[in-house]
Write a protein that holds these residues in place. Structure first.
Motif, mmCIF file in Angstrom:
data_model
loop_
_atom_site.group_PDB
_atom_site.id
_atom_site.type_symbol
_atom_site.label_atom_id
_atom_site.label_comp_id
_atom_site.label_asym_id
_atom_site.label_seq_id
_atom_site.Cartn_x
_atom_site.Cartn_y
_atom_site.Cartn_z
ATOM 1 N N HIS A 90 41.075 83.202 12.356
ATOM 2 C CA HIS A 90 39.943 82.813 13.205
ATOM 3 C C HIS A 90 38.700 83.614 12.835
ATOM 4 O O HIS A 90 37.581 83.168 13.033
ATOM 5 C CB HIS A 90 40.246 83.118 14.669
ATOM 6 N N CYS A 91 38.947 84.841 12.337
ATOM 7 C CA CYS A 91 37.878 85.818 12.131
ATOM 8 C C CYS A 91 37.026 85.907 13.403
ATOM 9 O O CYS A 91 35.805 85.759 13.371
ATOM 10 C CB CYS A 91 37.016 85.462 10.925
ATOM 11 N N GLY A 92 37.687 86.173 14.505
ATOM 12 C CA GLY A 92 36.980 86.163 15.798
ATOM 13 C C GLY A 92 36.475 84.768 16.045
ATOM 14 O O GLY A 92 37.262 83.818 16.112
ATOM 15 N N SER A 93 35.154 84.626 16.101
ATOM 16 C CA SER A 93 34.607 83.277 16.205
ATOM 17 C C SER A 93 33.917 82.871 14.912
ATOM 18 O O SER A 93 33.370 81.788 14.809
ATOM 19 C CB SER A 93 33.608 83.213 17.367
ATOM 20 N N ASN A 94 33.947 83.775 13.921
ATOM 21 C CA ASN A 94 33.233 83.485 12.665
ATOM 22 C C ASN A 94 33.719 82.201 12.012
ATOM 23 O O ASN A 94 32.934 81.438 11.464
ATOM 24 C CB ASN A 94 33.397 84.646 11.688
ATOM 25 N N TYR A 104 42.592 87.913 13.759
ATOM 26 C CA TYR A 104 42.013 88.638 12.628
ATOM 27 C C TYR A 104 43.146 88.935 11.653
ATOM 28 O O TYR A 104 43.913 89.860 11.865
ATOM 29 C CB TYR A 104 41.376 89.955 13.067
ATOM 30 N N ALA A 105 43.261 88.156 10.582
ATOM 31 C CA ALA A 105 44.373 88.335 9.655
ATOM 32 C C ALA A 105 44.323 89.701 8.977
ATOM 33 O O ALA A 105 45.345 90.262 8.612
ATOM 34 C CB ALA A 105 44.370 87.229 8.606
ATOM 35 N N CYS A 106 43.114 90.254 8.827
ATOM 36 C CA CYS A 106 42.998 91.513 8.086
ATOM 37 C C CYS A 106 43.255 92.737 8.964
ATOM 38 O O CYS A 106 43.382 93.844 8.454
ATOM 39 C CB CYS A 106 41.621 91.622 7.443
ATOM 40 N N SER A 107 43.306 92.531 10.290
ATOM 41 C CA SER A 107 43.522 93.685 11.173
ATOM 42 C C SER A 107 44.956 94.183 11.021
ATOM 43 O O SER A 107 45.795 93.536 10.395
ATOM 44 C CB SER A 107 43.264 93.279 12.624
ATOM 45 N N GLU A 108 45.248 95.313 11.623
ATOM 46 C CA GLU A 108 46.591 95.866 11.482
ATOM 47 C C GLU A 108 47.653 94.912 12.035
ATOM 48 O O GLU A 108 48.623 94.604 11.343
ATOM 49 C CB GLU A 108 46.665 97.244 12.130
ATOM 50 N N VAL A 132 46.523 82.988 2.576
ATOM 51 C CA VAL A 132 45.698 83.349 3.716
ATOM 52 C C VAL A 132 44.378 82.595 3.577
ATOM 53 O O VAL A 132 43.732 82.663 2.532
ATOM 54 C CB VAL A 132 45.436 84.873 3.791
ATOM 55 N N ALA A 133 44.017 81.871 4.625
ATOM 56 C CA ALA A 133 42.721 81.191 4.646
ATOM 57 C C ALA A 133 41.820 82.000 5.555
ATOM 58 O O ALA A 133 42.056 82.064 6.758
ATOM 59 C CB ALA A 133 42.868 79.758 5.150
ATOM 60 N N SER A 134 40.831 82.648 4.969
ATOM 61 C CA SER A 134 39.955 83.498 5.770
ATOM 62 C C SER A 134 38.628 83.635 5.051
ATOM 63 O O SER A 134 37.975 82.634 4.797
ATOM 64 C CB SER A 134 40.612 84.857 5.998
ATOM 65 N N CYS A 135 38.273 84.882 4.721
ATOM 66 C CA CYS A 135 36.975 85.123 4.086
ATOM 67 C C CYS A 135 37.097 84.960 2.572
ATOM 68 O O CYS A 135 38.082 84.447 2.067
ATOM 69 C CB CYS A 135 36.500 86.518 4.450
#
Lengths: 652, 158
Positions: A9-13, A41-45, A65-68
């Motif tokens: 989700h990257c928060g709401s990004n 947040y996939a990158c968080s711990e 992983v689909a993110s940034c």
């Protein structure tokens, strides 16, 4: 293959303009996908932990992983899957933030695009193979390019930590722009008293080799093993013999030449040592100014030199060195202010740049530290400073704030009152930008203690009246026109990347922007790294900064260099070309195109075949696109993998 | 809901545009455009390559024959290649390839190559917008008989 897909989700990004749940749901139906989910947040711990747990729970053999952007977090997630027991190359990333959610506003098309990017990543991953990095030795020596304050700091820090350092400076002396300054803000410290000892440290350090009056000719190799050719420009003086006594300068008959170090204030002899504290303190003959080189009978310097150091026959010399890492610290140049017709565009002698004013203020400068009008040598009583010259001006293609001009102008206003107590300074400014420790207090001192008059507004015209200059501008706070009669006008000229930055960037294979500044690896998290492994940045070459920031970055670049070279062996990137010897016909086309000489001809039972030197291969894939047989394939970017992505998109 | 509106404002259905981008410059430039929130048409799908010189012209041919409406290749500015000379090879190959497209029965305007550096987010936005506009003005490419339709995907996205 069992694939797990994680949609961030990257928060709401991402979640604000992409239907993340729908993407995960659709991904769950893709080929060989056994598990698909979304994560805040996939990158968080917890995000990374969830990936690790899923790998174990569902016995996943690959992860998407689909993110940034992968330029942001590919390394992060590769470590995650590695911790979970997978090979780090059994991972793919779909960039659904920078390339989807941040550039499109409509959820419908964004969601479709995200699904397709995930499908492409899945299809590529299905063809991924485990790759094992190789170990290769690294040269424990660093090259620092540029001997300004940032380069000096980086060199000293590296050398102090035990690394060998080669420092290359294009000018005859190190010291950079700081050596031209008289005082520094906000402490009004004497610039050469702070910098001078550091320059001496460089000269005396047993682990620093200094090449002054030298340039980088070429750079080849790769992280840990760069080969650099340095061009030592001909000084026409044998520096081993030169003692820096200065007799030649005294005797030289060609004295009326442009004085580079003093920014054209005063004049220089054709043979010269730029300033008294120069390191190395050695003479250099400028061929374009020298009578001998113009075919006139001269050679006076050679006659008088007590050590016989003069050698008009000297040639440029090329030196090849091996280094493991490179720090670029090439600083800045003043922007061209002569485009401003309204300030006289260089026509009036009494309109000078701030750097010329520094040379005027300096006791070792051409005026012996006395402020004089260049036109007639009189002491100015009214000095006008104009801020934001070639800064914050999109009309001449300089839209950025140079950052240090507000502060040095305040310093120069203070110094003016110090030198000439009955003088009055006026500062035309747009905004006062003084964020720094003790900075705002300093600009207030200039106004309150030293009586500098700050006028908020732009100057429309500078023109002569009698032997004075009239500065006409607006006072936007009073809403009126102002005219100030000035004896001297000082332009706070902004900076731009060093004029030779582009050429150097091409040699170092790093990026630069349209203002000549080198591009950092990441604006927040990799401020001194570049996207080329083993090349770091320090000081104003990355973007304009003042002395404390340049020094910090010099130390930061040194820390990165030291961390890189703290190991004897580096890991090579295994994304290299591989030859299928059954298909290779030995045509040698790959050998011709390889920019790194990483492919050679090998004999296999009497047949000629291509062979890749894995340690040398940089993974560009030129050979792959050239091979008529498709026999040489770039691991992780094989023809089949790229075509799988194309097919995933066009014929799902 | 149908996938119909591109962000450039025109309510034309999305077309299939494939991008092959160099990781070191244009891919970064597209990231920079994203970070700067430079709104772009959504038709383009980007495939990351290590270098524009890695682009085998057959990738482009295959994409076009499989129904792509446009293909865009973007690399580093000439002389600014991460691998010293990869984009020179790309430039030569792609230019020759573009000349060849009419022979394949493809309008050469459906394929462009360009140079965008990692710092040029705004330039990337311009390149994408212009190329997308160009492809939209050409309209959907002629599909080969039997080429698959993408309706099911559009439906699945609601």
């Amino acid at each position: 293959m069992k694939i797990g897909v994680f949609i961030c989700h990257c928060g709401s990004n991402i979640a604000a303009t992409v239907d993340v749940k729908k993407v995960a749901e659709t991904a769950g139906r893709m080929a060989e996908v056994v598990y698909a989910t979304d994560a805040m947040y996939a990158c968080s711990e917890p995000g990374q932990q969830a990936i690790e747990e899923a790998v174990k729970k569902y016995a996943l053999s690959g992860v998407v992983v689909a993110s940034c952007s992968p330029r942001m977090h590919e390394a992060t997630f590769r470590r995650t899957v590695e911790r979970a027991g997978l090979n780090r190359y059994m991972f793919e990333m779909a960039n659904i933030r920078e390339h989807v959610s941040w550039i499109g506003r409509d959820q419908g098309p964004n969601t479709v695009k995200a699904i397709e990017l995930v499908r492409m990543a899945v299809e590529k991953l299905r063809l991924n193979r485990a790759l094992i990095p190789r170990k290769l030795p690294a040269t424990r020596r660093a090259l620092v390019i540029g001997g300004g304050v940032a380069g000096i700091q980086a060199s000293l820090d590296c050398a102090e930590a035990g690394l060998e350092v080669v420092l290359v400076e294009r000018e005859p002396s190190i010291g950079g722009k700081m050596s031209k300054l008289d005082k520094t803000f906000p402490t009004v410290d004497c610039s050469s008293c702070i910098l001078g000892p550091r320059m001496v440290d460089v000269a005396q350090h047993e682990r620093i080799t200094l090449y002054a009056y030298s340039e980088i000719e070429s750079v080849s190799g790769y992280v840990g093993n760069f080969e650099v050719v340095i061009r030592k420009k001909a000084a026409y003086v044998d520096w081993d013999k030169c003692t820096g006594c200065g007799l030649c300068i005294e005797k030289c008959p060609s004295k009326k030449n442009f004085d580079r170090f003093n920014e054209g204030l005063g004049s220089a002899a054709a043979i010269n040592i730029p300033f008294p504290q120069a390191i190395p303190k050695k003479a250099v003959i400028r061929a374009e100014d020298c009578r001998q080189f113009q075919g006139k009978k001269c050679g006076i310097c050679a006659k008088f030199c007590p050590t016989g150091a003069i050698n008009h026959e000297q040639q440029d010399e090329l030196v090849t060195i091996q280094v493991g890492a490179i720090v670029a610290a090439t600083g800045y140049d003043l922007a061209d202010w002569t485009v401003y017709g309204e300030y006289g565009a260089g026509r009036y002698a009494d309109v000078i740049t701030s750097l010329q004013y520094e040379r005027m203020l300096s006791a070792s400068g051409p005026f012996g530290g006395h402020i004089k009008r260049p036109s007639n040598g009189e002491e100015p009583k009214s000095v006008v400073f104009i801020q934001c010259v070639a800064s914050r001006d999109p009309s001449i293609g300089r839209p950025y704030c140079s950052g240090f001009c507000c502060m040095y102008t305040a310093k120069q206003a203070i110094m003016t009152r110090d030198h000439i107590p009955d003088s009055q300074s006026y500062v035309f400014y747009m905004d006062i930008r003084s964020p720094g420790k003790g900075y705002d207090e300093f600009t207030r001192r200039a106004q309150e203690e030293y009586g500098a008059q700050y006028v908020r507004g732009r100057v429309s015209q500078v023109y002569p009246r009698g032997n004075k200059l009239v500065v006409r501008g607006a006072d936007t706070l009073l809403g009126s026109q102002v005219e100030v009669e000035a004896d001297l006008v000082v332009l706070a000229v902004g900076g731009e990347g060093s004029r030779e930055a582009a050429g150097l960037a091409e040699k170092l294979r790093i990026s630069y922007d349209s203002f000549g500044f080198f591009l950092e690896g990441h604006p927040k998290l990799k401020p001194v790294e570049t996207n080329t492994a083993g090349v770091f940045l320090a000081g104003s070459c990355q973007g304009l900064k003042d002395i404390p920031f340049s020094v910090s970055q010099g130390s930061a670049a040194a820390a990165k260099t030291l961390a890189l070279l703290s190991r004897d062996m580096l890991e090579s990137d295994p994304q290299t070309a591989q030859v299928d010897i059954k298909r290779c016909i030995g045509c040698g086309k790959c050998i011709q195109v390889c920019p790194f000489q990483a492919i050679r001809e090998a004999d296999l039972r009497g047949q000629s075949k291509a062979e890749v030197l894995e340690a040398v291969c940089q993974g560009c894939g030129l050979c792959n696109a050239t091979c008529p047989q498709g026999a040489i394939q770039l691991s992780h970017f094989t023809d089949n993998q790229v075509l799988a992505e194309v097919e995933a998109l066009l014929c799902p | 809901m149908s996938v119909s509106s591109t962000v450039s404002g025109a309510a034309a259905p999305e077309l299939r545009i494939v991008g092959f981008l160099c990781n070191w410059c244009s891919y970064g430039g597209a990231d920079t455009a994203g970070v700067g929130r430079f709104i772009q048409p959504t038709d383009l799908r980007i495939i990351r390559l290590p270098c524009s010189g890695r682009t085998n012209p057959l990738f482009i041919a295959k994409a076009l024959l499989q129904g792509a409406d446009g293909v865009l290749v973007s690399g580093c500015h000439p002389r600014d290649c991460h691998y010293a000379e990869g984009n020179f090879y790309a430039r030569r190959r792609l230019e020759v390839f573009k000349q060849l497209l009419p022979v394949l029965g493809v309008d050469p305007r459906r394929f462009e190559y360009t140079w965008v550096s990692a710092s040029e987010g705004q330039r990337w936005q311009m390149v994408v917008s212009k190329f997308t506009e160009q492809i939209h003005s050409l309209g959907p490419a002629r599909r080969l008989p039997g080429a698959p339709e993408l309706e099911w995907l559009r439906e699945s996205a609601g």
